[in-house]
Design a protein around this motif. Structure first.
Motif, PDB file in Angstrom:
ATOM      1  N   ASP C  30      -7.837  -0.187   8.541  1.00 17.63           N
ATOM      2  CA  ASP C  30      -8.729  -0.228   7.319  1.00 17.63           C
ATOM      3  C   ASP C  30      -8.104  -0.308   5.959  1.00 17.63           C
ATOM      4  OD1 ASP C  30     -10.734  -0.149   9.087  1.00 17.63           O
ATOM      5  OD2 ASP C  30     -11.304   1.987   8.910  1.00 17.63           O
ATOM      6  N   SER C  31      -6.913   0.434   5.977  1.00 19.04           N
ATOM      7  CA  SER C  31      -6.245   0.324   4.763  1.00 19.04           C
ATOM      8  C   SER C  31      -5.581  -0.713   4.149  1.00 19.04           C
ATOM      9  CB  SER C  31      -5.170   1.483   4.673  1.00 19.04           C
ATOM     10  OG  SER C  31      -4.275   0.997   5.302  1.00 19.04           O
ATOM     11  N   THR C  34      -5.912  -2.801   0.575  1.00 20.55           N
ATOM     12  CA  THR C  34      -6.394  -1.698  -0.475  1.00 20.55           C
ATOM     13  C   THR C  34      -5.558  -0.538  -0.729  1.00 20.55           C
ATOM     14  OG1 THR C  34      -7.772  -0.575   1.445  1.00 20.55           O
ATOM     15  CG2 THR C  34      -9.118  -1.913  -0.029  1.00 20.55           C
ATOM     16  N   ALA C  35      -4.480  -0.494   0.174  1.00 18.29           N
ATOM     17  CA  ALA C  35      -3.443   0.602  -0.001  1.00 18.29           C
ATOM     18  C   ALA C  35      -2.338  -0.136  -0.867  1.00 18.29           C
ATOM     19  CB  ALA C  35      -3.224   1.054   1.460  1.00 18.29           C
ATOM     20  N   ARG C  36      -1.938   0.651  -1.633  1.00 19.07           N
ATOM     21  CA  ARG C  36      -0.480   0.442  -2.439  1.00 19.07           C
ATOM     22  C   ARG C  36       0.709   0.416  -1.493  1.00 19.07           C
ATOM     23  NH1 ARG C  36       1.900   2.385  -8.055  1.00 19.07           N
ATOM     24  NH2 ARG C  36       4.011   1.871  -7.466  1.00 19.07           N
ATOM     25  N   ILE C  37       1.321  -0.650  -1.357  1.00 19.40           N
ATOM     26  CA  ILE C  37       2.547  -0.777  -0.451  1.00 19.40           C
ATOM     27  C   ILE C  37       3.580  -1.323  -1.167  1.00 19.40           C
ATOM     28  CG2 ILE C  37       1.109  -0.721   1.658  1.00 19.40           C
ATOM     29  CD1 ILE C  37       1.673  -3.709   1.998  1.00 19.40           C
ATOM     30  N   ARG C  57      -0.868  -3.696  -4.157  1.00 19.03           N
ATOM     31  CA  ARG C  57      -1.622  -4.156  -2.994  1.00 19.03           C
ATOM     32  C   ARG C  57      -1.356  -5.306  -2.170  1.00 19.03           C
ATOM     33  NH1 ARG C  57      -7.407  -2.686  -5.059  1.00 19.03           N
ATOM     34  NH2 ARG C  57      -6.970  -4.363  -6.468  1.00 19.03           N
ATOM     35  N   SER C  58      -1.063  -5.543  -0.914  1.00 22.86           N
ATOM     36  CA  SER C  58      -0.642  -6.768  -0.451  1.00 22.86           C
ATOM     37  C   SER C  58      -1.638  -7.968  -0.539  1.00 22.86           C
ATOM     38  CB  SER C  58      -0.150  -6.333   1.062  1.00 22.86           C
ATOM     39  OG  SER C  58      -0.125  -7.916   1.682  1.00 22.86           O
ATOM     40  N   ASP C  61      -2.783  -9.299   2.771  1.00 27.18           N
ATOM     41  CA  ASP C  61      -3.507  -8.549   3.541  1.00 27.18           C
ATOM     42  C   ASP C  61      -4.852  -8.965   3.120  1.00 27.18           C
ATOM     43  OD1 ASP C  61      -1.618  -7.606   5.261  1.00 27.18           O
ATOM     44  OD2 ASP C  61      -1.549  -5.608   4.428  1.00 27.18           O
ATOM     45  N   GLN C  62      -5.161  -8.947   1.721  1.00 27.26           N
ATOM     46  CA  GLN C  62      -6.544  -9.153   1.159  1.00 27.26           C
ATOM     47  C   GLN C  62      -7.080 -10.476   1.387  1.00 27.26           C
ATOM     48  OE1 GLN C  62      -6.228  -8.910  -3.054  1.00 27.26           O
ATOM     49  NE2 GLN C  62      -5.756  -6.795  -3.031  1.00 27.26           N
ATOM     50  N   THR C 215     -15.144  -1.521  -2.261  1.00 29.38           N
ATOM     51  CA  THR C 215     -14.169  -0.914  -1.218  1.00 29.38           C
ATOM     52  C   THR C 215     -13.535  -1.952  -0.342  1.00 29.38           C
ATOM     53  OG1 THR C 215     -16.280  -0.705   0.327  1.00 29.38           O
ATOM     54  CG2 THR C 215     -15.701   0.928  -1.424  1.00 29.38           C
TER      55      THR C 215
END
Lengths: 550, 304, 275
Positions: C30-31, C34-37, C57-58, C61-62, C215
């Motif tokens: 889910d992340s 949206t997650a900072r990696i 954020r990747s 992935d987006q 979101t």
């Protein structure tokens, strides 16, 4: 003037026109007659270079000093030396230009000297039509405009491709008379031998791409196929029988060696099947003579009980505000064939659809098999509809292309949920409709059948539900002339054999006279005359019937 | 007559939507009267007072009547971000949008018809197939992304054209190009298919049989009938281009209604949003009406 | 497959690739996106094949999650629109007269209203969740396909074999399943494809305006941040702005190729043209 020598037209190597030679003299009217697929239209269009790119033309066609075959530059020839009234000309006028502007265009393009008003006058229209758009004219008037357009360039030869198709019988005669009175050389292409014969100086008959006969006016027809075409044209006189030529013409590229007509010719002998007869003295036949063709039997009508009674039927199409039927009564008894005759717009198809329960009449009652159909809806209506069989006009549209013959004929049984052995019933229906009673035939798709066979499948389907009433809506109109009487014969055998009541809807009074016991003539939603076929043909009371019978 | 009634219905629906949608807003129509932060600081009593003042408690028809009065007196409320009257902000932006959308529509129609006819006539040759492929690709491009690419290429890398603002003809080039290019594909495809249908129709085939030369056949006999169905597409194209203008003006920072709308959306400035949407919709409806009125010029059957 | 020609097959292949990416995107946690990696504005490198955005954020992935959102929304809208259009168009074709004219007049009215503008307006006021976007798009998009399908239904209803079946007392379900589906079925494919195309484009436009679901990552939202951050003034546009735009273009293109190929097959007029 026009001299065609050894002309062939091939599509992808398959000959549609095969080594045809034909002359049209100065001011001479030549009728080129044949059934669909015989190559007559290909020949006519080849003369103007109007064939699609897949067609290949060989041989020559000399018009004066110009060879029309294989010509690529048509400027100064098409429209000026040779002009065409194309098939379906009445729907082929430009919808966005006025009649006058369309004629002006032709005059300017082809250097015609006449004035637009004069041209319209020549085709029997007034100068007031110059400012009309085509959608404001009737079918016959538009056909006349199309002829005027062809005349504008003062061509020495006019080609008219099926110039009367789609017109009502009376208008057809007027258009043919107009063409004959123009006094220029003409090649008229048509399927209607009987209608053209009085106007033509010479009649050429084509069959399967070959010229069968080429005879001058007045000479008796000698080719068995020509005689077949003549007997297949229903006369309005009941003493002249209506016959049919069994079988069907070979599809493109499937003609056998020898005489093309031999497989269907009652007089054919061995050489006919091996040697292609040359055209000698205007006849291409090894054994000319008078063949015997099957004819529609006459019957003494045995009045049964009433199968359907329509009383006081009125119908108005609200959307268009057209009053299609204005109070019509009709009774059909078992074992008899009633002809419902009328031109387009007479309301005959509306009446047929009301009897079928497809259209709810504005007023009036329909009683089928003793039960009232009008007023019923839903399941009650559907149950009664199952006692009526329907043969649709268009054999190419009325059979689901994805269903096999077996499934098509079984459809009424499946819909009604009839228990028991359906295949047996299907085979019996096929036999009654004059089709081969074989299991192999059940697996065919409509695409693999000829037009006549399709229409017989349609009849078999109508029979499968064991109806008391059969409604045949123009069931012969889209079939080849030579096979029409065969359908009528089948209907007759169903009426006398099974006691079926048949309504035979047609625009051709001749067909009705030949095939029916009683005739009802409709015009603009009203019955103008009705009575036994023999009486009506012999002594028509109403002027409209007399006009139709001419 | 029927069309006039339909346009009347369209205007009523547009007004109704504009009136009802804010009232369906999560948080209620209150949002039309203050920024989210300001609203959150209000007490219950203050909220009730505002609702009382603006008549939110009254029956909807009464509120709608008030709203209509506002629209007809050009009183569209006050912008939340800068306190200006909405009508004034829209009045400044509208001419720019009319210029952009109007220019794009005219160019798209002319170019689309010309190329569509060419595509139909050259169907069998290489050029025609190339045109078809290009049209399908162009039709798939999102307008805002194409705008960005044009900025990168012509503005940043080549530095030959201005990439934001308005005022000179040069400012129009990139936004108009973007709109035209993205609108052209569908127009081309439709004209091409319509032209091919007409070329095989009986009137044209028969004119050919009567000896009308090819060029004249195309110009005089095929073109007008082929344009009849294309006319309907113009109506759809107007809506499409007007919608496209919202994003295009944003990308190019062009001072029209679209950017005004974008700014209003970002700032959650609901009165401005409502007004801009209403004017945009009415602009499309008006352009449609004009285009519709020209139809009988093309088709004599529609003149009675 | 062969019947669709080279164009149509290209479209199908493209669609298959994008669908595979979407399925992969669905399987991500889910992340994802949206997650900072990573570092903000990180260029492509190990672990971040397409780099990172301004919040680290990747971007890949987006892109993958966006594929799932876009295709999912496109197909869902297209499915509902096609079904709705078939029902409404069918009712307009064979229903009672008053219903038919009511539907036709509403279609005429709806056609004048600009779809995209109303979509943005409605989403701005009603909210931007997946379900609401789908609902709004369906409400806005049914008229054009309904008109197409009504015309198809009218043609079908006048066909001979259907009329014969009606005259033999066949119930409506039989007419529809045995005869109607055969005649109408092929029309549904282009209707579906066109609806999916427009839904994907409109939804991307909405997200680009910053009205996307905040979101969930999507192609349009990525491009919104490109716009806000003025990315195309730096070299980062190559890995930041190019991939999502290409993804939108290729998805729509794949559908357009399929749609055009089917339409060409259905239009007999495209076969013989005089030279």
């Amino acid at each position: 003037m026009l001299s065609i020598t050894g002309m062939s037209v091939c599509y992808d190597g398959l000959p549609a026109v095969d080594r045809v030679s034909l002359d049209v003299g100065d001011g001479e009217i030549v009728a080129l007659v044949g059934e669909s697929g015989c190559g007559k239209t290909s020949l006519a269009r080849a003369l103007l270079g109007l064939l699609p790119g897949s067609a290949e033309v060989t041989g020559s066609a000399m018009l004066g000093d110009d060879d029309l075959a294989r010509r690529t530059d048509w400027a100064g020839v098409r429209g000026r030396k040779i002009a065409i009234v194309p098939q379906g000309a009445m729907t082929g006028l430009s919808p966005v230009h006025k009649v006058g502007a369309q004629i002006e265009e032709m005059l300017t393009l082809h250097g015609g000297r006449a004035r637009p008003g004069e041209l319209l006058d020549r085709v029997g229209l007034g100068a007031e039509h110059l400012t009309c758009h085509p959608h404001e004219l009737s079918g016959g008037q538009r056909q006349r405009v199309a002829i005027a357009l062809a005349l504008a360039g003062e061509p020495s030869l006019l080609v008219a491709d099926e110039p009367t198709t789609g017109l009502d019988a009376i208008v057809q005669r007027q258009v043919l008379a107009l063409l004959a009175s123009l006094g220029i050389g003409m090649l008229i292409v048509s399927h209607d031998l009987a209608a053209l014969a009085p106007h033509a100086d010479r009649v050429a008959v084509m069959y399967a791409g070959r010229l069968a006969e080429d005879r001058p006016k007045g000479a008796p027809p000698r080719h068995p196929y020509t005689l077949g075409l003549l007997t297949a044209t229903p006369a309005t006189d009941r003493s002249i029988p209506w016959g049919s030529v069994p079988g069907s013409a070979p599809p493109l590229g499937q003609a056998r060696p020898g005489c093309r007509f031999a497989p269907r010719c009652p007089l054919a002998l061995d050489p006919c099947h091996d040697v292609d007869p040359p055209l000698v003295d205007g006849l291409a036949c090894h054994h000319p003579g008078a063949p015997v063709y099957p004819v529609v039997p006459r019957s003494t009508p045995s009045a049964g009980t009433a199968a359907a009674t329509l009383t006081g039927i009125r119908h108005t199409y609200r959307r268009r505000g057209v009053q299609a039927l204005k109070g019509v009564d009709l009774e059909v008894r078992s074992g008899e064939i009633v002809g419902l005759v009328g031109e387009s717009g007479s309301g005959k198809s509306t009446l047929a659809r009301i009897a079928l329960g497809l259209i709810k009449p504005t007023a009036g009652r329909v009683v089928v098999d003793g039960e009232e159909l009008t007023g019923r809806t839903g399941k009650a209506l559907r149950l009664l509809q199952r006692r009526i069989g329907f043969v649709h006009q268009d054999p190419y549209d009325s059979l689901h292309p994805g269903m096999r013959v077996g499934a098509l004929v079984a459809e009424p049984l499946v819909v009604a949920g009839t228990p028991g052995d359906r295949e047996e019933k299907v085979l019996a229906a096929l036999e009654a409709a004059g089709l081969p009673c074989e299991r192999e035939f059940l697996r065919r798709f409509p695409g693999q059948l000829s037009g006549g066979q399709r229409q017989r499948v349609s009849i078999a389907r109508a029979l499968a539900g064991e109806p008391v009433l059969l409604i045949a809506d123009e069931a012969t109109s889209m079939l080849d002339v030579s096979t029409r009487a065969g359908i009528a014969t089948t209907l007759r055998s169903l009426a006398s054999g099974r006691g079926l009541a048949v309504v035979f809807v047609t625009h051709d009074l001749g067909e009705a006279v030949q095939a029916c016991d009683r005739i009802v003539v409709l015009r603009s939603g009203e019955i103008v005359e009705h009575g036994p076929a023999a009486d009506l043909a012999a002594a028509p009371a109403h002027p409209y019937t007399q006009e139709l019978l001419k | 007559m029927r069309r006039i009634l339909e346009y009347g219905a369209v205007v009523v629906i547009a007004l109704l939507l504009n009136f009802l949608l804010p009232r369906a807003l999560p948080g209620g129509p209150m949002k039309l009267f203050g920024s989210p932060e300001a609203l959150s600081r209000l007490t219950e009593a203050e909220r009730a007072q505002i609702a009382q003042q603006y008549g939110f408690g009254r029956p909807l028809p009464e509120q709608f009547a008030d709203y209509l009065t506002g629209v007809f007196t050009l009183d569209l409320g006050t912008s939340l971000s800068d306190g200006r009257p909405v009508a004034e902000a829209i009045g400044e932006a509208l001419p720019w949008t009319l210029l952009l959308v109007g220019t794009s529509i005219v160019i798209t129609c002319v170019l689309g018809v010309a190329l569509g006819v060419l595509g139909a006539l050259r169907r069998r040759r290489g050029g025609g197939a190339g045109l078809l492929g290009t049209a399908i690709v162009l039709d798939s491009l999102p307008a805002f992304w194409l705008g960005m690419l044009l900025i990168v290429v012509f503005g940043v890398q080549l530095n030959v054209l201005p990439t934001y603002g308005a005022g000179t003809l040069a400012h129009l080039v990139l936004p108009v190009t973007t709109l035209v290019v993205t609108g052209l594909g569908y127009f081309f495809l439709y004209t091409r298919s319509s032209m091919l249908t007409v070329l095989t129709s009986e009137p044209v085939q028969h004119a050919h049989a009567r000896g009308v030369p090819y060029g004249r056949l195309v110009r005089r006999h095929a073109l007008r009938p082929a344009l009849l169905p294309v006319h309907t597409i113009v109506l759809m194209e107007i809506g499409f281009l007007a919608g496209g203008s919202i994003v295009i003006e944003t990308v190019f920072a062009y001072p029209g209604l679209g950017r005004l709308t974008f700014g209003a959306i970002s700032a959650r400035d609901y009165p401005l949003m409502q007004g801009a949407f209403l004017v945009l919709t009415l602009m499309v409806v008006a352009m449609n009406a004009i285009a519709d009125a020209t139809y009988p010029l093309l088709d004599p059957r529609a003149r009675q | 497959m062969r019947a669709l020609g080279r164009q149509g097959r290209t479209g199908l292949a493209l669609l298959a690739v994008i669908t595979a990416a979407a399925v992969y995107g669905l399987l991500l946690p889910d992340s994802a996106g949206t997650a900072r990696i990573g570092e903000p504005y990180a260029p492509p490198g190990p672990g971040l094949p397409l780099g990172a955005d301004d919040l680290g954020r990747s971007l890949l992935d987006q892109l993958l999650v966006g594929a799932a959102t876009s295709l999912g929304l496109g197909f869902l809208v297209a499915l509902v629109v096609t079904a709705l259009a078939a029902v409404i168009g069918g009712a307009a074709a064979i229903g009672p007269r008053w219903l038919s004219s009511l539907i036709m007049r509403s279609i005429d009215v709806m056609l004048i209203l600009p779809e995209l503008i109303l979509f943005i307006l409605a989403a701005a006021f009603l909210g931007q969740s997946f379900g609401i976007r789908v609902a709004i798009l369906v409400v806005l998009m049914w008229p054009v396909p309904a008109r197409v399908l009504r015309a198809g239904m009218l043609t079908a209803w006048s066909r001979g074999h259907l009329e014969v079946a009606r005259a033999m007392g066949a119930p409506r379900w039989w007419l529809l399943l045995r005869h109607g589906s055969y005649l109408i079925g092929p029309l549904l494919i282009p209707v579906f494809v066109r609806a999916a195309m427009r839904a994907i484009l409109y939804d991307a436009t909405l997200s680009f305006l910053g009205l996307g679901d905040p979101t969930a990552p999507s192609w349009g939202t990525t491009l919104y941040w490109v716009q806000v951050n003025g990315v195309f003034l730096s070299e980062a546009w190559v890995w930041w702005a190019l991939p999502p735009g290409l993804a939108i273009t290729l998805s729509v293109l794949a559908l357009a190729l399929i749609g055009t190929a089917v339409e060409e097959r259905l239009n007999p007029a495209l076969k013989e043209v005089p030279a």
